[in-house]
Design a protein around this motif. Structure first.
Motif, mmCIF file in Angstrom:
data_model
loop_
_atom_site.group_PDB
_atom_site.id
_atom_site.type_symbol
_atom_site.label_atom_id
_atom_site.label_comp_id
_atom_site.label_asym_id
_atom_site.label_seq_id
_atom_site.Cartn_x
_atom_site.Cartn_y
_atom_site.Cartn_z
ATOM 1 N N SER A 1 1.120 -1.317 0.057
ATOM 2 C CA SER A 1 0.099 0.369 -0.139
ATOM 3 C C SER A 1 0.341 1.431 0.300
ATOM 4 N N PRO A 2 0.174 2.477 -0.760
ATOM 5 C CA PRO A 2 0.892 3.666 -0.647
ATOM 6 C C PRO A 2 1.389 3.949 0.953
ATOM 7 N N ALA A 3 0.920 4.234 1.856
ATOM 8 C CA ALA A 3 0.776 4.459 3.338
ATOM 9 C C ALA A 3 2.469 3.428 4.070
ATOM 10 N N CYS A 4 2.711 1.701 3.426
ATOM 11 C CA CYS A 4 3.350 0.952 3.948
ATOM 12 C C CYS A 4 4.917 1.977 3.059
ATOM 13 N N TRP A 5 4.530 2.358 1.782
ATOM 14 C CA TRP A 5 5.364 2.598 1.154
ATOM 15 C C TRP A 5 6.419 3.839 1.506
ATOM 16 N N ALA A 6 5.847 5.014 2.274
ATOM 17 C CA ALA A 6 5.191 6.040 2.732
ATOM 18 C C ALA A 6 5.955 6.175 4.111
ATOM 19 N N VAL A 7 5.632 5.474 5.466
ATOM 20 C CA VAL A 7 6.611 4.586 6.515
ATOM 21 C C VAL A 7 7.985 4.322 5.591
ATOM 22 N N HIS A 8 8.125 3.005 5.412
ATOM 23 C CA HIS A 8 9.246 3.176 4.425
ATOM 24 C C HIS A 8 10.300 3.730 3.613
ATOM 25 N N ARG A 9 9.749 4.561 3.034
ATOM 26 C CA ARG A 9 10.398 5.789 2.615
ATOM 27 C C ARG A 9 11.041 7.127 3.339
ATOM 28 N N ASP A 10 10.243 7.337 4.605
ATOM 29 C CA ASP A 10 10.712 8.301 5.112
ATOM 30 C C ASP A 10 11.603 7.884 6.163
ATOM 31 N N ASN A 11 11.405 6.599 7.177
ATOM 32 C CA ASN A 11 12.197 6.328 7.890
ATOM 33 C C ASN A 11 13.269 5.796 7.077
ATOM 34 N N THR A 12 13.754 5.677 5.552
ATOM 35 C CA THR A 12 15.239 5.664 5.252
ATOM 36 C C THR A 12 15.725 6.825 4.690
ATOM 37 N N LEU A 13 14.906 8.168 4.793
ATOM 38 C CA LEU A 13 15.273 9.805 4.010
ATOM 39 C C LEU A 13 16.111 9.751 5.372
ATOM 40 N N ARG A 14 15.422 9.355 7.046
ATOM 41 C CA ARG A 14 15.920 9.644 7.690
ATOM 42 C C ARG A 14 17.170 9.300 8.341
ATOM 43 N N ASN A 15 17.642 8.857 7.843
ATOM 44 C CA ASN A 15 19.536 8.146 7.631
ATOM 45 C C ASN A 15 19.979 9.008 6.706
ATOM 46 N N PHE A 16 19.717 9.655 6.082
ATOM 47 C CA PHE A 16 20.176 9.719 4.034
ATOM 48 C C PHE A 16 21.614 10.322 5.502
ATOM 49 N N VAL B 1 24.140 20.383 -3.881
ATOM 50 C CA VAL B 1 23.025 19.873 -3.388
ATOM 51 C C VAL B 1 22.058 19.192 -4.358
ATOM 52 N N ARG B 2 21.590 19.157 -5.237
ATOM 53 C CA ARG B 2 20.581 18.168 -6.139
ATOM 54 C C ARG B 2 21.531 17.269 -6.435
ATOM 55 N N ASN B 3 22.529 17.035 -7.127
ATOM 56 C CA ASN B 3 23.865 15.835 -6.896
ATOM 57 C C ASN B 3 23.477 15.483 -6.213
ATOM 58 N N GLY B 4 24.375 15.728 -5.291
ATOM 59 C CA GLY B 4 24.725 14.959 -3.978
ATOM 60 C C GLY B 4 23.919 14.201 -3.154
ATOM 61 N N PHE B 5 22.250 14.800 -3.205
ATOM 62 C CA PHE B 5 20.968 14.262 -2.846
ATOM 63 C C PHE B 5 20.889 13.044 -3.516
ATOM 64 N N MET B 6 20.818 13.527 -4.728
ATOM 65 C CA MET B 6 20.377 12.355 -6.341
ATOM 66 C C MET B 6 21.578 11.302 -6.143
ATOM 67 N N LYS B 7 22.270 11.604 -5.858
ATOM 68 C CA LYS B 7 23.806 10.435 -5.747
ATOM 69 C C LYS B 7 23.869 9.105 -4.853
ATOM 70 N N ARG B 8 22.820 9.914 -3.433
ATOM 71 C CA ARG B 8 22.740 9.717 -2.347
ATOM 72 C C ARG B 8 21.708 8.403 -2.440
ATOM 73 N N MET B 9 20.521 9.302 -2.788
ATOM 74 C CA MET B 9 19.316 8.638 -3.577
ATOM 75 C C MET B 9 19.475 6.973 -4.234
ATOM 76 N N THR B 10 20.361 7.268 -5.539
ATOM 77 C CA THR B 10 20.648 5.903 -6.075
ATOM 78 C C THR B 10 21.550 4.429 -5.801
ATOM 79 N N GLU B 11 22.025 5.152 -4.639
ATOM 80 C CA GLU B 11 22.484 4.251 -3.335
ATOM 81 C C GLU B 11 21.721 3.626 -3.012
ATOM 82 N N GLU B 12 20.671 4.265 -2.780
ATOM 83 C CA GLU B 12 19.293 3.758 -1.841
ATOM 84 C C GLU B 12 18.053 2.696 -2.719
ATOM 85 N N TRP B 13 18.004 3.003 -3.916
ATOM 86 C CA TRP B 13 16.990 2.134 -4.700
ATOM 87 C C TRP B 13 16.841 2.640 -6.190
#
Length: 237
Positions: A32-47, A100-112
């Motif tokens: 469900s989108p709600a389950c994904w949102a919880v997982h996504r937010d928990n992951t972003l907090r650790n970026f 900032v944008r490139n740094g975030f995108m690079k970190r995100m592609t390492e995760e997903w």
């Protein structure tokens, strides 16, 4: 708990008195989108990542508006907000300097696994959450539109009658129409909803007309359809 669909009762799959306990998502999706949102937010907090251009270590901080995140940079001088990230399900808009944008995108592609990012510039429209964005020719101003949606709307209705005014004369004393069918109401509701989507986002100029359509949609659906076609018509000037 939910009531079983009537079609299953009529087909004899279950009885009308049954009640079902829902243990999984009903969206037709693996999760469900709600389950994904919880997982996504928990992951972003650790970026976290190092921005060598700014000389800062960056991390994510969620704001009280849950879909808006701050990119916080830390250096010897302390902390400061160096960017923002808007989140819509699994789409993200990153706002900040190139580093900032490139740094975030690079970190995100390492995760997903992600599709390549797009930059808003003067070359074309970039879509995000139903909006389409483009830089002005000055490279600073920002255009916000719904180009693709409006084109599809015009194509769907094929309205060719030119209009001289934004809205034709409206008689507030006009009585309700007679012999109204459910299909006419449904059609009037459809065009009203289509125009409401545009009015509430990028076309406030049609908000008044759409509000009138909403008021009259069950009383005068044929007139509402005519009014909707008028709004979609090309300007005669």
């Amino acid at each position: 708990m939910v009531v079983p669909p009537r079609v299953l009762v009529e087909a004899g799959v279950c009885t009308a008195s049954e009640r079902w306990v829902v243990n999984k998502a009903l969206y037709g999706l693996p999760s469900s989108p709600a389950c994904w949102a919880v997982h996504r937010d928990n992951t972003l907090r650790n970026f976290s990542w190092q921005d060598f251009t700014l000389g800062m270590k960056c991390r994510m901080r969620q704001t009280p508006e849950g879909n808006l995140w701050e990119v916080v940079g830390t250096s010897e001088k302390g902390e400061s907000v160096v960017g923002h990230v808007l989140v819509y399900v699994d789409d993200m808009m990153v706002l900040g300097s190139d580093s900032v944008r490139n740094g975030f995108m690079k970190r995100m592609t390492e995760e997903w696994k992600c599709t390549p990012g797009e930059s808003v510039n003067t070359d074309g429209w970039v879509r995000f959450s139903g909006f389409e964005l483009q830089r002005g020719l000055d490279g600073v101003s920002l255009k916000v539109s719904q180009v693709s949606y409006v084109r599809e709307l015009l194509k769907r209705h094929e309205t060719k009658t030119e209009k001289q005014t934004p809205m034709p004369k409206w008689d507030t004393e006009q009585p309700p129409e007679e012999d109204i069918s459910p299909s006419q109401i449904k059609a009037a509701q459809g065009i009203t909803g289509e125009l409401l989507w545009a009015a509430g986002r990028t076309r406030p100029d049609i908000s008044f007309v759409v509000s009138i359509m909403g008021q009259q949609v069950t009383k005068r659906p044929k007139w509402v359809m005519q009014l909707g076609e008028h709004v979609l018509g090309p300007s005669g000037d």
